[in-house]
Scaffold this motif. Structure first.
Motif, PDB file in Angstrom:
ATOM      1  N   GLY A 348       0.794  -1.227   0.000  1.00  0.00           N
ATOM      2  CA  GLY A 348       0.000   0.000   0.000  1.00  0.00           C
ATOM      3  C   GLY A 348       0.821   1.270   0.000  1.00  0.00           C
ATOM      4  N   SER A 349       2.166   1.143   0.064  1.00  0.00           N
ATOM      5  CA  SER A 349       2.994   2.343   0.067  1.00  0.00           C
ATOM      6  C   SER A 349       2.929   3.077  -1.268  1.00  0.00           C
ATOM      7  CB  SER A 349       4.442   1.979   0.398  1.00  0.00           C
ATOM      8  OG  SER A 349       4.984   1.139  -0.607  1.00  0.00           O
ATOM      9  N   PHE A 350       2.441   2.414  -2.321  1.00  0.00           N
ATOM     10  CA  PHE A 350       2.266   3.072  -3.614  1.00  0.00           C
ATOM     11  C   PHE A 350       0.839   3.606  -3.679  1.00  0.00           C
ATOM     12  CE2 PHE A 350       1.449   3.032  -8.267  1.00  0.00           C
ATOM     13  CZ  PHE A 350       2.458   3.880  -8.639  1.00  0.00           C
ATOM     14  N   ARG A 351       0.659   4.878  -3.389  1.00  0.00           N
ATOM     15  CA  ARG A 351      -0.688   5.463  -3.251  1.00  0.00           C
ATOM     16  C   ARG A 351      -1.188   5.902  -4.626  1.00  0.00           C
ATOM     17  NH1 ARG A 351      -1.749   6.019   2.089  1.00  0.00           N
ATOM     18  NH2 ARG A 351       0.042   5.951   3.497  1.00  0.00           N
ATOM     19  N   TYR A 352      -1.630   4.907  -5.397  1.00  0.00           N
ATOM     20  CA  TYR A 352      -2.003   5.161  -6.783  1.00  0.00           C
ATOM     21  C   TYR A 352      -3.180   6.121  -6.897  1.00  0.00           C
ATOM     22  CZ  TYR A 352      -5.845   1.919  -5.930  1.00  0.00           C
ATOM     23  OH  TYR A 352      -6.966   1.318  -5.430  1.00  0.00           O
ATOM     24  N   GLY A 353      -4.067   6.125  -5.907  1.00  0.00           N
ATOM     25  CA  GLY A 353      -5.260   6.969  -5.988  1.00  0.00           C
ATOM     26  C   GLY A 353      -4.968   8.453  -5.879  1.00  0.00           C
ATOM     27  N   ALA A 354      -3.786   8.808  -5.374  1.00  0.00           N
ATOM     28  CA  ALA A 354      -3.438  10.217  -5.212  1.00  0.00           C
ATOM     29  C   ALA A 354      -2.555  10.736  -6.335  1.00  0.00           C
ATOM     30  CB  ALA A 354      -2.731  10.412  -3.870  1.00  0.00           C
ATOM     31  N   ILE A 355      -2.223   9.897  -7.293  1.00  0.00           N
ATOM     32  CA  ILE A 355      -1.328  10.305  -8.379  1.00  0.00           C
ATOM     33  C   ILE A 355      -2.132  10.920  -9.526  1.00  0.00           C
ATOM     34  CG2 ILE A 355       0.366   9.486 -10.067  1.00  0.00           C
ATOM     35  CD1 ILE A 355       1.041   7.236  -8.150  1.00  0.00           C
ATOM     36  N   ARG A 356      -1.636  12.008 -10.053  1.00  0.00           N
ATOM     37  CA  ARG A 356      -2.304  12.658 -11.177  1.00  0.00           C
ATOM     38  C   ARG A 356      -2.199  11.786 -12.416  1.00  0.00           C
ATOM     39  NH1 ARG A 356      -0.635  15.668 -15.439  1.00  0.00           N
ATOM     40  NH2 ARG A 356       1.532  15.600 -14.671  1.00  0.00           N
ATOM     41  N   VAL A 357      -3.306  11.578 -13.097  1.00  0.00           N
ATOM     42  CA  VAL A 357      -3.318  10.794 -14.330  1.00  0.00           C
ATOM     43  C   VAL A 357      -2.812  11.659 -15.475  1.00  0.00           C
ATOM     44  CG1 VAL A 357      -4.790   9.602 -15.995  1.00  0.00           C
ATOM     45  CG2 VAL A 357      -5.170   9.281 -13.552  1.00  0.00           C
ATOM     46  N   ASP A 358      -1.744  11.231 -16.127  1.00  0.00           N
ATOM     47  CA  ASP A 358      -1.169  11.993 -17.232  1.00  0.00           C
ATOM     48  C   ASP A 358      -1.953  11.816 -18.532  1.00  0.00           C
ATOM     49  OD1 ASP A 358       1.315  13.022 -15.933  1.00  0.00           O
ATOM     50  OD2 ASP A 358       1.750  10.886 -15.726  1.00  0.00           O
ATOM     51  N   ARG A 359      -2.632  10.687 -18.663  1.00  0.00           N
ATOM     52  CA  ARG A 359      -3.270  10.393 -19.939  1.00  0.00           C
ATOM     53  C   ARG A 359      -4.313   9.306 -19.749  1.00  0.00           C
ATOM     54  NH1 ARG A 359       0.025   7.848 -25.107  1.00  0.00           N
ATOM     55  NH2 ARG A 359      -1.700   7.757 -26.591  1.00  0.00           N
ATOM     56  N   THR A 360      -5.396   9.383 -20.513  1.00  0.00           N
ATOM     57  CA  THR A 360      -6.408   8.332 -20.538  1.00  0.00           C
ATOM     58  C   THR A 360      -6.414   7.686 -21.918  1.00  0.00           C
ATOM     59  OG1 THR A 360      -7.829   9.322 -18.845  1.00  0.00           O
ATOM     60  CG2 THR A 360      -8.872   7.805 -20.394  1.00  0.00           C
ATOM     61  N   ILE A 361      -6.279   6.367 -21.947  1.00  0.00           N
ATOM     62  CA  ILE A 361      -6.374   5.583 -23.180  1.00  0.00           C
ATOM     63  C   ILE A 361      -7.699   4.848 -23.152  1.00  0.00           C
ATOM     64  CG2 ILE A 361      -5.374   3.676 -24.497  1.00  0.00           C
ATOM     65  CD1 ILE A 361      -2.645   4.454 -23.338  1.00  0.00           C
ATOM     66  N   LEU A 362      -8.559   5.120 -24.101  1.00  0.00           N
ATOM     67  CA  LEU A 362      -9.887   4.516 -24.164  1.00  0.00           C
ATOM     68  C   LEU A 362      -9.917   3.517 -25.313  1.00  0.00           C
ATOM     69  CD1 LEU A 362     -12.867   4.342 -23.290  1.00  0.00           C
ATOM     70  CD2 LEU A 362     -13.325   6.319 -24.771  1.00  0.00           C
ATOM     71  N   LEU A 363     -10.162   2.258 -24.992  1.00  0.00           N
ATOM     72  CA  LEU A 363     -10.144   1.188 -25.989  1.00  0.00           C
ATOM     73  C   LEU A 363     -11.521   0.562 -26.090  1.00  0.00           C
ATOM     74  CD1 LEU A 363      -6.765  -0.516 -25.002  1.00  0.00           C
ATOM     75  CD2 LEU A 363      -7.151   1.242 -26.735  1.00  0.00           C
ATOM     76  N   ARG A 364     -12.128   0.675 -27.260  1.00  0.00           N
ATOM     77  CA  ARG A 364     -13.451   0.103 -27.508  1.00  0.00           C
ATOM     78  C   ARG A 364     -13.304  -1.099 -28.436  1.00  0.00           C
ATOM     79  NH1 ARG A 364     -16.531   5.860 -28.549  1.00  0.00           N
ATOM     80  NH2 ARG A 364     -16.981   6.331 -26.356  1.00  0.00           N
ATOM     81  N   ASN A 365     -13.723  -2.255 -27.959  1.00  0.00           N
ATOM     82  CA  ASN A 365     -13.676  -3.435 -28.821  1.00  0.00           C
ATOM     83  C   ASN A 365     -14.942  -3.516 -29.652  1.00  0.00           C
ATOM     84  OD1 ASN A 365     -15.201  -4.163 -26.427  1.00  0.00           O
ATOM     85  ND2 ASN A 365     -15.233  -6.227 -27.257  1.00  0.00           N
ATOM     86  N   GLY A 366     -14.852  -4.161 -30.786  1.00  0.00           N
ATOM     87  CA  GLY A 366     -16.020  -4.268 -31.655  1.00  0.00           C
ATOM     88  C   GLY A 366     -15.831  -5.352 -32.688  1.00  0.00           C
ATOM     89  N   GLU A 367     -16.800  -5.444 -33.589  1.00  0.00           N
ATOM     90  CA  GLU A 367     -16.754  -6.366 -34.727  1.00  0.00           C
ATOM     91  C   GLU A 367     -17.145  -5.594 -35.975  1.00  0.00           C
ATOM     92  OE1 GLU A 367     -19.421  -9.512 -33.817  1.00  0.00           O
ATOM     93  OE2 GLU A 367     -18.136 -10.423 -32.293  1.00  0.00           O
ATOM     94  N   ALA A 368     -16.552  -5.953 -37.097  1.00  0.00           N
ATOM     95  CA  ALA A 368     -16.851  -5.246 -38.341  1.00  0.00           C
ATOM     96  C   ALA A 368     -16.430  -6.103 -39.524  1.00  0.00           C
ATOM     97  CB  ALA A 368     -16.123  -3.899 -38.383  1.00  0.00           C
ATOM     98  N   GLN A 369     -16.978  -5.777 -40.680  1.00  0.00           N
ATOM     99  CA  GLN A 369     -16.533  -6.386 -41.922  1.00  0.00           C
ATOM    100  C   GLN A 369     -15.317  -5.614 -42.432  1.00  0.00           C
ATOM    101  OE1 GLN A 369     -17.780  -9.099 -43.767  1.00  0.00           O
ATOM    102  NE2 GLN A 369     -18.908  -9.547 -41.877  1.00  0.00           N
ATOM    103  N   VAL A 370     -14.217  -6.311 -42.579  1.00  0.00           N
ATOM    104  CA  VAL A 370     -12.988  -5.701 -43.067  1.00  0.00           C
ATOM    105  C   VAL A 370     -12.532  -6.511 -44.272  1.00  0.00           C
ATOM    106  CG1 VAL A 370     -10.626  -5.028 -42.537  1.00  0.00           C
ATOM    107  CG2 VAL A 370     -12.375  -4.945 -40.743  1.00  0.00           C
ATOM    108  N   ALA A 371     -12.464  -5.852 -45.413  1.00  0.00           N
ATOM    109  CA  ALA A 371     -12.090  -6.524 -46.669  1.00  0.00           C
ATOM    110  C   ALA A 371     -12.973  -7.738 -46.918  1.00  0.00           C
ATOM    111  CB  ALA A 371     -10.625  -6.920 -46.648  1.00  0.00           C
ATOM    112  N   GLY A 372     -14.263  -7.565 -46.637  1.00  0.00           N
ATOM    113  CA  GLY A 372     -15.229  -8.614 -46.915  1.00  0.00           C
ATOM    114  C   GLY A 372     -15.251  -9.762 -45.931  1.00  0.00           C
ATOM    115  N   ARG A 373     -14.612  -9.585 -44.802  1.00  0.00           N
ATOM    116  CA  ARG A 373     -14.520 -10.662 -43.822  1.00  0.00           C
ATOM    117  C   ARG A 373     -14.758 -10.125 -42.423  1.00  0.00           C
ATOM    118  NH1 ARG A 373      -8.681 -13.307 -42.529  1.00  0.00           N
ATOM    119  NH2 ARG A 373      -9.174 -14.284 -40.533  1.00  0.00           N
TER     120      ARG A 373
END
Length: 554
Positions: A348-373
């Motif tokens: 618990g010595s690493f107090r992650y909740g108090a650290i400023r977030v430098d960046r948010t990466i948002l990843l959305r998974n999905g399905e799609a037709q790509v090159a007919g497949r």
């Protein structure tokens, strides 16, 4: 920098690393050498013969048994008729994505050849496993357990199990082989069907034995090494005391049964304090119809062997197969802040909740037709493996191998095929949000790192969701589930330089493109400081566009 100057800098870096590693290994730490021959064998765990991948003739493969800071040399001899790679599920591979064992970092080991992985179990402890990473090899075996034990000076937060440690590998199983999976399903845009069953340590129902010593406590290190299915395991008549998940000690809480999603590992303590059995270890599929069940015999040493077919079925601890129950259980798994893991200082010595977030990466998974497949996508891009490993291309200056992306959904008219890499700054503190709009559970794994699983919720994620996060004692692990129509948010400190694979642990979805890579770099140095990233190994295989190059030519 000119080629000669660059070679001098690289040589100095290599020399510094050799001195550092030799000094470490000559002190408290060890060199561990193993030689693994990868070959085919025919097995029929569910009554249907199938060609499986064995290591030294074993299915599952042998235990890789390490202690914190050990330097492992794993020589892999490939006797298959096709290229092969192993990856190390959960090991952080500090400063060393060169040995990660995925196509983005390593050239495959050709048939009839060998290659030696060299890595250090630096500052970590816990339960992990290895598995093949190319194509659909993982559906044919080739996996085995990894233990990273505590140094004697760093005690675990529980008495040493006087009954010892037991590795329990569980997973779904397909009787069909990889060519049929590809030809009849994945390559024509169809999902894989439900698996044919569940194995315990590579064996079918009632064939595997788990032997307990009467009156003693045992540590069961449980790994879900299957292709896709979430599993729930229990030991009939015995409580499970959860103590560790993928290298982090947990708050010690008793469960009647526990969910282990694809690619996850947990440790539980089980005390043989009941009357001599027999009992059963029961593993049930989650979110799959019809329900699949794997059963192992739990024997008290010297006790009688049970008759097959008498195991009590059902998932235990309530037979609710719902996602809400599973999410509630996931939220109950929290980190033990009162103890150390690989180091003596409290986690618990690493107090992650108090650290400023430098960046948010948002990843959305999905399905799609790509090159007919039909393909699986991340932020509208379906990942395509490159013939040249991304790590090689980046270090040797080979152009046109991958494309840097933002790590956020981009406006695009249609999904595309591409080799996408998210560029990230070394030592940034990053929030990664996984959004799942699909009707099936997804499981994500990040090589080279563990992360704090700060929050889970239904619907789409918004910045306001942070008010629901656990910012104190969230579990710290490398594989996390994302429930249907929901999101999961994790925090990660990017302190491990390299190019790291971020992938679905659903083998079929990964094959169809649900993965990406994160490049963690300082962005300013041609030759990274060896204190931050190890140099390219002298035995590195070259392939693709890098095949004709040598270090220093780029």
């Amino acid at each position: 920098m000119m080629n000669g100057e660059r070679l001098v800098a690289i040589f100095a870096a290599v020399l510094a690393v050799v001195i550092l590693m030799c000094g470490a290994a000559d002190g408290e730490n060890r060199y561990v050498f193993v030689n693994w021959e990868v070959s085919y064998a025919v097995r029929a765990p569910l009554g249907v013969a199938k060609r499986v991948i064995t290591i030294n003739g074993r299915f599952p493969g042998p235990l890789l048994n390490l202690t914190t800071n050990d330097v492992a040399h794993v020589n892999v001899v490939n006797t298959l008729d096709e290229p092969f790679l192993l990856t190390w599920n959960g090991l952080q591979m500090r400063r060393n994505s060169w040995n990660d064992g995925v196509t983005g970092t390593n050239c495959p080991i050709p048939p009839g050849s060998n290659w030696t992985y060299v890595f250090q179990a630096k500052d970590e402890v816990g339960s992990f496993f290895y598995r093949p990473s190319l194509g659909l090899h993982a559906a044919a075996g080739g996996h085995g357990p990894i233990r990273v034990n505590n140094r004697p000076t760093v005690p675990a937060p529980f008495p040493h199990p006087d009954g010892g440690d037991l590795d329990v590998l569980i997973g779904d199983w397909y009787n069909m082989d990889a060519p049929r999976m590809r030809a009849e399903y994945l390559d024509v845009g169809r999902d894989l069907p439900s698996p044919d069953g569940v194995l315990v340590h590579g064996l079918g129902p009632y064939e595997a034995d788990v032997t307990l010593q009467p009156g003693r406590t045992h540590r069961l290190r449980v790994h879900n090494v299957g292709a896709r299915t979430s599993l729930r395991f229990r030991v009939q008549g015995h409580a499970l005391l959860l103590v560790e998940a993928e290298g982090a000690y947990t708050q010690q809480r008793r469960y009647a049964a526990l969910d282990v999603h694809a690619g996850q590992s947990v440790s539980v303590l089980v005390t043989a304090d009941q009357r001599p059995g027999p009992y059963y270890l029961v593993v049930s599929s989650l979110f799959v119809q019809p329900e699949l069940v794997g059963v192992a015999n739990v024997l008290y040493a010297g006790g009688r062997r049970p008759k097959p077919g008498n195991a009590p079925l059902g998932r235990g601890g309530g037979d609710d197969d719902g996602y809400a129950r599973s999410m509630d259980e996931a939220r109950s798994v929290r980190m033990n802040l009162t103890c150390g893991a690989a180091r003596p200082n409290p986690q618990g010595s690493f107090r992650y909740g108090a650290i400023r977030v430098d960046r948010t990466i948002l990843l959305r998974n999905g399905e799609a037709q790509v090159a007919g497949r039909r393909r699986c996508t991340v932020n509208g891009v379906s990942f395509a493996d490159a013939a040249t490993p991304l790590k090689l291309a980046d270090r040797l200056g080979v152009q046109g191998v991958f494309k840097v992306v933002s790590g956020r959904p981009e406006r695009r008219k249609r999904a595309s095929l591409g080799t996408a890499v998210i560029d990230a700054r070394y030592r940034y503190f990053v929030q990664i949000v996984f959004e799942n709009s699909l009707p099936s559970l997804q499981t994500w794994h990040l090589d080279g790192y563990s992360f704090f699983v700060a929050g889970m919720g239904w619907g789409k994620w918004t910045p306001n969701a942070r008010s629901t996060y656990n910012l104190v004692d969230a579990i710290y692990r490398s594989t996390v589930q994302v429930y249907p129509a929901s999101w999961t948010a994790v925090f990660v400190s990017l302190d491990n330089e390299g190019i790291w694979n971020l992938r679905s642990q659903d083998l079929g979805r990964r094959y169809l493109g649900q993965e990406t890579y994160i490049k963690v770099s300082q962005g300013t140095m041609e030759v990274p400081d060896p204190r931050d990233e190890l140099p390219m190994p002298s035995n590195a295989l070259l392939c693709g566009k890098a095949k004709s190059l040598k270090l220093g030519q780029a």
